[in-house]
Design an enzyme around this catalytic site. Structure first.
Site, PDB file in Angstrom:
ATOM      1  N   GLY A 342      26.526 128.056  62.958  1.00  0.00           N
ATOM      2  CA  GLY A 342      25.809 128.199  61.667  1.00  0.00           C
ATOM      3  C   GLY A 342      26.610 129.334  61.231  1.00  0.00           C
ATOM      4  O   GLY A 342      26.861 129.166  59.734  1.00  0.00           O
ATOM      5  N   ALA A 343      26.614 130.358  61.519  1.00  0.00           N
ATOM      6  CA  ALA A 343      27.428 131.657  60.972  1.00  0.00           C
ATOM      7  C   ALA A 343      27.877 132.429  61.996  1.00  0.00           C
ATOM      8  O   ALA A 343      27.383 132.384  63.156  1.00  0.00           O
ATOM      9  CB  ALA A 343      26.268 132.288  59.919  1.00  0.00           C
ATOM     10  N   MET A 344      28.862 133.172  61.725  1.00  0.00           N
ATOM     11  CA  MET A 344      29.317 134.215  62.737  1.00  0.00           C
ATOM     12  C   MET A 344      29.477 135.563  62.209  1.00  0.00           C
ATOM     13  O   MET A 344      30.212 135.780  61.026  1.00  0.00           O
ATOM     14  CB  MET A 344      30.772 133.767  63.373  1.00  0.00           C
ATOM     15  CG  MET A 344      31.224 134.693  64.097  1.00  0.00           C
ATOM     16  SD  MET A 344      30.286 135.141  65.574  1.00  0.00           S
ATOM     17  CE  MET A 344      30.635 136.870  66.074  1.00  0.00           C
ATOM     18  N   GLU A 345      28.872 136.700  62.753  1.00  0.00           N
ATOM     19  CA  GLU A 345      28.701 137.981  62.235  1.00  0.00           C
ATOM     20  C   GLU A 345      30.006 138.795  62.252  1.00  0.00           C
ATOM     21  O   GLU A 345      29.764 140.027  62.414  1.00  0.00           O
ATOM     22  CB  GLU A 345      27.608 138.778  62.858  1.00  0.00           C
ATOM     23  CG  GLU A 345      27.728 139.186  64.386  1.00  0.00           C
ATOM     24  CD  GLU A 345      27.225 137.969  65.361  1.00  0.00           C
ATOM     25  OE1 GLU A 345      27.248 136.975  64.976  1.00  0.00           O
ATOM     26  OE2 GLU A 345      26.980 138.628  66.284  1.00  0.00           O
ATOM     27  N   ASN A 346      31.198 138.383  62.070  1.00  0.00           N
ATOM     28  CA  ASN A 346      32.233 139.251  62.270  1.00  0.00           C
ATOM     29  C   ASN A 346      31.972 140.627  61.298  1.00  0.00           C
ATOM     30  O   ASN A 346      31.824 140.234  60.235  1.00  0.00           O
ATOM     31  CB  ASN A 346      33.483 138.261  61.738  1.00  0.00           C
ATOM     32  CG  ASN A 346      33.782 137.173  62.578  1.00  0.00           C
ATOM     33  OD1 ASN A 346      33.751 136.941  63.568  1.00  0.00           O
ATOM     34  ND2 ASN A 346      33.661 135.995  61.498  1.00  0.00           N
ATOM     35  N   HIS A 378      20.000 137.310  58.853  1.00  0.00           N
ATOM     36  CA  HIS A 378      20.461 137.129  60.127  1.00  0.00           C
ATOM     37  C   HIS A 378      22.024 138.023  60.605  1.00  0.00           C
ATOM     38  O   HIS A 378      21.877 138.927  61.251  1.00  0.00           O
ATOM     39  CB  HIS A 378      20.287 135.845  60.865  1.00  0.00           C
ATOM     40  CG  HIS A 378      20.649 135.447  62.362  1.00  0.00           C
ATOM     41  ND1 HIS A 378      19.946 135.699  63.125  1.00  0.00           N
ATOM     42  CD2 HIS A 378      21.907 135.765  63.074  1.00  0.00           C
ATOM     43  CE1 HIS A 378      20.327 135.658  64.376  1.00  0.00           C
ATOM     44  NE2 HIS A 378      21.829 135.629  64.281  1.00  0.00           N
ATOM     45  N   GLU A 379      22.851 137.530  59.816  1.00  0.00           N
ATOM     46  CA  GLU A 379      23.931 137.966  60.094  1.00  0.00           C
ATOM     47  C   GLU A 379      24.302 139.407  59.593  1.00  0.00           C
ATOM     48  O   GLU A 379      24.838 140.253  60.316  1.00  0.00           O
ATOM     49  CB  GLU A 379      25.244 137.140  59.303  1.00  0.00           C
ATOM     50  CG  GLU A 379      25.159 135.596  59.685  1.00  0.00           C
ATOM     51  CD  GLU A 379      25.088 135.496  61.162  1.00  0.00           C
ATOM     52  OE1 GLU A 379      25.674 136.164  62.005  1.00  0.00           O
ATOM     53  OE2 GLU A 379      24.638 134.239  61.722  1.00  0.00           O
ATOM     54  N   HIS A 382      23.196 141.987  62.057  1.00  0.00           N
ATOM     55  CA  HIS A 382      24.130 142.175  63.030  1.00  0.00           C
ATOM     56  C   HIS A 382      25.079 143.509  62.755  1.00  0.00           C
ATOM     57  O   HIS A 382      25.626 143.979  63.711  1.00  0.00           O
ATOM     58  CB  HIS A 382      24.804 140.956  63.472  1.00  0.00           C
ATOM     59  CG  HIS A 382      24.132 140.043  64.255  1.00  0.00           C
ATOM     60  ND1 HIS A 382      23.664 140.274  65.489  1.00  0.00           N
ATOM     61  CD2 HIS A 382      24.123 138.717  64.290  1.00  0.00           C
ATOM     62  CE1 HIS A 382      23.280 139.350  66.155  1.00  0.00           C
ATOM     63  NE2 HIS A 382      23.377 138.117  65.370  1.00  0.00           N
ATOM     64  N   GLU A 401      20.666 138.630  69.996  1.00  0.00           N
ATOM     65  CA  GLU A 401      20.269 137.541  69.157  1.00  0.00           C
ATOM     66  C   GLU A 401      18.969 137.377  68.627  1.00  0.00           C
ATOM     67  O   GLU A 401      18.345 137.000  67.755  1.00  0.00           O
ATOM     68  CB  GLU A 401      20.576 136.331  69.909  1.00  0.00           C
ATOM     69  CG  GLU A 401      22.398 136.028  69.827  1.00  0.00           C
ATOM     70  CD  GLU A 401      22.916 136.174  68.315  1.00  0.00           C
ATOM     71  OE1 GLU A 401      22.147 136.256  67.481  1.00  0.00           O
ATOM     72  OE2 GLU A 401      24.351 136.185  68.450  1.00  0.00           O
TER      73      GLU A 401
HETATM   74 ZN    ZN Z   1      23.239 135.864  65.561  1.00  0.00          ZN
END
Ligand code: ZN
Ligand code: NAG
Ligand code: NAG
Ligand code: NAG
Ligand code: NAG
Length: 958
Positions: A342-346, A378-379, A382, A401
């Site tokens: 869905g998404a990635m918190e780089n 959410h991202e 993080h 998570e």
């Molecule tokens: Zn996450």
């Protein structure tokens, strides 16, 4: 990472209802949403380490999946040059040079560093060059070699590195810029008829090693100095802000070299490198640069504006909540055409699926908007929790998570205060994960470090239990500590461990300090003692309150009461349970159940007094009562349901249906909780009902029960349908309330499914208008998912082909998603079979969407057996294509098997397992086991309940 939502929330629900309708469609998903959680991830399941296929005994240091503890990276210098044109062999490649400065902390004559799928250039016959930093003199290299299984570059030295000394290791390499969604990869899209290529990256969990050699473990934090070489008309992004962009000629090619500021000390899995022809919108907030990037057409259509408008407030919220300023100098977020999660918190450069970041003010629905808000929240959560302070190893992933999956609601609520979004965690996470965690095959949140080693074991940690149960127990913790105390402990944890690594007990320690500093707060045990019960043992309790005596008991809740729990628990499946409750509408003091059985006199009640426990589902448990109290609650619902909060109305329905499944109460008692719905207008109770009803539909839709069920449903939904007809002035307006918008969709779905007069005609006429004039779609975005599916379900090839044309022509990702789901609604077998074939052709269905498309087809009653045949026939191809990289892969098996309820289907499932042992099931291993277990339970349930259910529906529908 964000949760993976396969389909948007409303689409999922719609399919479910259609099932009701059609006698032929089915629902498979116990999903809540799309959440990247998206939560629509069909029920993604739990994890067990995949069984090793061959026994392998590690002999050499490089046979172990974990790095030795002799070397620690300090900083890297990394130069990458992705080629966005194919070379003579038609391959897309990237070249790179990397150097890493590392400290030797234990004498060793070996350098073991992660590297995978890279071809190294050699110097003096070696794949790396070593030198000393400062006074250190580097030993001569004896030999270098690659180890494929454990993904290492190994450098053997003639003599030992000195403890305390620092060295520099340099490499040059070539890698493939494949379209495999891992490491440094390629994504493609078309703009004005021209193919465009994007070089982008996904490093979590173990793919940074595919982009450059690195110590690829989360605790191996370092500083990264990145430069990227690219076409002068393109833009390069990375974690840090760009500090210099210069034009040069390399190898006869005019290029730009973008240099980024050195990163903070960070983990490799949070790195990101992107080269694209994208455009952006930007704003700044207290000198912080905020940018949203996407395809030029999307930015031109203002699709990035909504994300930009909520990012500032959400960052502000978290700065206040964590009491820590945003740790970086900029915040970039980018929407990619091909992205597996869905998404990635780089850190500083968050990547999203287009549907999780872009919102079209004209074309997107309320559900799309909600998804964008919650995924961003959410991202961004993080950026502190996970990125600034990072769990040492993947076994603690649940905390990372689960935490983000809880606080995303708080951030989203701040950005959109009228939505009551915090309530929705009950539907999206708590009720959803109850379903998985009530199985004997569930597993504890927390695993020991030594149980999680290789990449397959690591990727199995990304499951519903980690995200949603993690969220539920952290919410419970915050509720019983109260939010101010929770936030104080959290802030102290983040400040203490900034730029470092932790284990989960570090958080408990800091929360405990906050409790100890709050004398007014009484917690009967230490945080560690309380939380261990929820994190170290699987499952959750059902608490039974007998209001005749005030006795309170707890018992491990198992959906199948005869299932055997063979996983031992040091706590014997008892919990320390914080119970918030009310009596006859008055809130009472929180009560702690600390044993199996207790008596709490205040909980006794008589006359017309009623007790309701676990108010607003603040605790992670279910509740049962004596029959008298159940009767009083039913009476209350039927006479004055507003006396209970919306969450509690939804909870009563969900608890009752699940207690019935577990044979703790009668199925008819559960059905009775739905009688009041003819007066209910709120979304959550209807949604809860609909999901629970889904199971009945799945089990009975080919039997005589189905007719009576439909008749009952028609009676219950008619008033809701009329309510929305009036509220929307004959369907010409949009309801104002956020959840009313959703419930309008429920009303239409159910009404059309059961044949409420005028519903199907209304929907078909809307779709027909669009078909007659394809350039002008007048259907409201909120209703599009419903309308498309209903129209395709009751239409034929003409409707399907129209949907396909619109799908291929669609420039908006969320619209494409709705159409992709709607095409799975047809009841025409050859259309479904053709659609299944399309999933293996990436020019028709994108790779990232293949498994979820198969799953959508499997939800349809007609499609289910077709999808099952398809998956069985092509298992090795599918496994090869998707088994290793796709987060949604496990859902393939669980999705197809949801309706299995006959002995024959059970045998087929077992045979499938046997026949494919050699190919394997990868991350679907656990899902397959769970499917077998669920099928057995279904067979039994049907035989025990059919007669009773038929009788009840028949009586109640006349
Ligand atoms: Zn996450
Ligand atoms: C990365 O940059 C930092 C700060 O300029 C510098 O101290 C460090 O030596 C660099 N690392 C490498 C490997 O060049
Ligand atoms: C339950 O939630 C509702 C809506 O979020 C809120 O208004 C109410 O105060 C809550 N009740 C309790 C007992 O916490
Ligand atoms: C809706 O339609 C009905 C019947 O066609 C009509 O009687 C009623 O006035 C309409 N209501 C509105 C608000 O337009
Ligand atoms: C295809 O999309 C374009 C641009 O979005 C639109 O103008 C055109 O009408 C669409 N074609 C059809 C057949 O709808």
């Amino acid at each position: 990472m964000g949760k993976v939502y396969y389909i948007s929330k409303n689409v999922g629900l719609g399919l479910l209802l259609l099932a009701a309708i059609a006698l032929t469609t089915i629902l498979a998903l116990s999903i809540a949403y799309h959440k990247e959680k998206m939560k629509n991830q069909g029920a993604s399941e739990s994890s067990v380490p995949a069984a090793p296929t061959t026994a392998f005994t590690p002999k050499d240091p490089w046979d172990h999946y974990r790095l030795p503890d002799a070397l620690v990276p300090v900083s890297y210098r990394l130069n990458l040059w992705p080629r966005l044109q194919p070379n003579e062999d038609g391959m897309y490649i990237f070249t790179g040079q990397s150097s890493v400065i590392f400290r030797c902390v234990k004498e060793t004559d070996l350098i073991i560093i992660h590297a995978s799928k890279l071809n190294f250039t050699t110097t003096d016959g070696h794949q790396a060059k070593l030198s000393g930093v400062g006074d250190a003199r580097a030993p001569v290299i004896q030999k270098t070699f690659l180890v494929k299984r454990t993904e290492y570059l190994v450098i053997q030295l003639r003599r030992k590195l000195t403890a305390g000394a620092t060295y520099l290791l340099e490499t040059g390499f070539v890698g493939e810029l494949a379209d495999d969604l891992e490491g440094f990869y390629r994504s493609e899209y078309t703009q004005d008829g021209v193919k465009k290529v994007v070089a982008t990256s996904q490093m979590q969990a173990t793919y940074a090693r595919q982009a450059f050699p690195c110590f690829d473990e989360p605790a191996m934090k370092a500083v990264f100095n990145v430069t990227i070489v690219h076409d002068p008309s393109y833009v390069a992004l990375s974690n840090g802000k760009e500090t210099d962009i210069s034009e040069v000629v390399i190898e006869g090619v005019r290029v730009k070299v973008t240099t980024f500021e050195p990163t903070e000390r960070m983990s490799t899995y949070l790195l990101a490198f992107i080269v694209s022809d994208f455009d952006h919108v930007q704003s700044s907030q207290n000198n912080l640069l905020i940018r949203i990037w996407a395809k030029r057409t999307a930015i031109a259509d203002s699709q990035g504006d909504y994300a930009l408008s909520v990012t500032g407030p959400i960052l502000q919220f978290f700065e206040r909540y964590y009491n820590t300023t945003y740790p970086l100098s900029k915040s970039d977020q980018i929407a990619l055409p091909d992205f597996s999660n869905g998404a990635m918190e780089n850190w500083g450069l968050v990547t999203y699926r287009e549907t999780a970041l872009l919102f079209d003010p004209v074309l997107s629905s309320t559900g799309n908007k909600e998804r964008v808000t919650t995924v961003i929240s959410h991202e961004l959560a993080h950026m502190w929790f996970g990125n600034l302070v990072t769990l040492k190893w993947w076994n603690d992933l649940w905390l990372n998570e689960g935490f983000a999956s809880y606080v995303e609601y708080l951030g989203a609520d701040y950005a959109e205060p009228t939505w009551n979004i915090k309530d929705q965690i009950i539907l999206y996470d708590v009720h959803r994960v109850f379903a998985v965690d009530a199985l004997a095959s569930s597993h504890p949140l927390s695993r020991r470090e030594d149980e999680v080693n290789d990449p397959a074991q690591i990727s199995e940690m990304f499951n519903t239990i980690s995200y949603s149960k993690g969220a539920a127990v952290i919410r419970m913790l915050s509720e019983f500590l109260t939010e101010p105390v929770f936030a104080r402990g959290l802030s102290s944890y983040l400040n203490t461990f900034a730029f470092g690594n932790t284990v989960y007990t570090d958080l408990w320690d800091h929360l405990q300090q906050a409790v100890d500093n709050t004398p007014s707060l009484h917690i009967p045990r230490s945080i560690g003692e309380i939380m261990n019960r929820w994190t170290l043992q699987m499952g959750f309790p059902v608490v039974t309150i007998d209001t005749r005596t005030g006795s309170v008991t707890q018992k491990h809740f198992l959906l199948d009461p005869e299932s055997v729990v063979d996983r031992p628990s040091q706590f014997n499946y008892t919990w320390f349970v914080p119970i918030k409750w009310m009596k006859t509408g008055v809130e009472q003091q929180q009560y702690w159940l600390l044993q199996n059985t207790d008596t709490h006199r205040p909980m006794s009640a008589s006359g017309s007094d009623w007790v309701l426990a676990n108010t607003n589902v603040s605790g992670y448990f279910r509740v049962n009562y004596d029959l008298d109290n159940w009767d009083r609650l039913l009476t209350l619902l039927n006479t004055h349901h507003q006396a209970l909060s919306v969450i509690n109305r939804a909870q009563i329905i969900d608890d009752a249906f699940n207690l019935a499944r577990a044979k703790i109460i009668n199925t008819t008692l559960a059905l009775k909780t739905t009688k009041y719905l003819s007066k209910e207008r709120e979304y959550m109770p209807w949604e809860s009902f609909q999901r629970n009803l889904g199971y009945f539909i799945l089990m009975f839709d080919r039997t005589e029960v189905y007719g009576a069920l439909q008749a009952y449903l028609k009676k219950q939904v008619q008033p809701l349908f009329e309510h929305f007809r009036t509220l929307t002035a004959n369907w010409t307006r949009v309801p104002e309330g956020h959840t009313d918008k959703y419930n309008q969709i429920n009303a239409i779905w159910i009404a059309c499914s059961v044949g409420v007069e005028g519903c199907r005609e209304l929907i078909s006429s809307w779709f027909r208008q669009w078909m007659d004039n394809p350039g002008r779609n007048l259907i409201h975005p909120n209703l599009k998912g419903t309308v498309y599916c209903v129209a395709v379900a009751f239409g034929g090839a003409e409707e399907w082909d129209f949907a396909w044309r619109m799908f291929k022509n669609s420039t908006l990702a969320s619209e494409a998603l709705r159409l992709r789901a709607a095409m799975a609604c047809t009841k025409v077998p050859w259309l479904l079979n053709r659609y299944l074939e399309y999933t293996l052709d990436p020019t028709k269905i994108r790779k990232q969407d293949a498994t979820s498309t198969i799953n959508l087809i499997a939800q349809n009653v007609v499609g289910m057996p077709l999808a099952w045949n398809f998956v069985r026939a092509k298992w090795s191809d599918i496994y090869e294509l998707y088994g290793k990289s796709s987060f949604s892969f496990p859902n393939l098996v669980s999705g197809i098997a949801t309706r299995f309820s006959t002995e024959f289907e059970l045998q087929e499932l077992k045979k499938f397992k046997e026949e494919n042992q050699d190919v394997g099931f990868g991350s679907a291993t656990m899902a397959l086991e769970q499917a077998i277990e669920k099928t057995k339970a279904n067979i039994k349930w049907v035989s025990e309940n059919k007669a009773e259910v038929l009788r009840w529906f028949t009586e109640e529908s006349t």
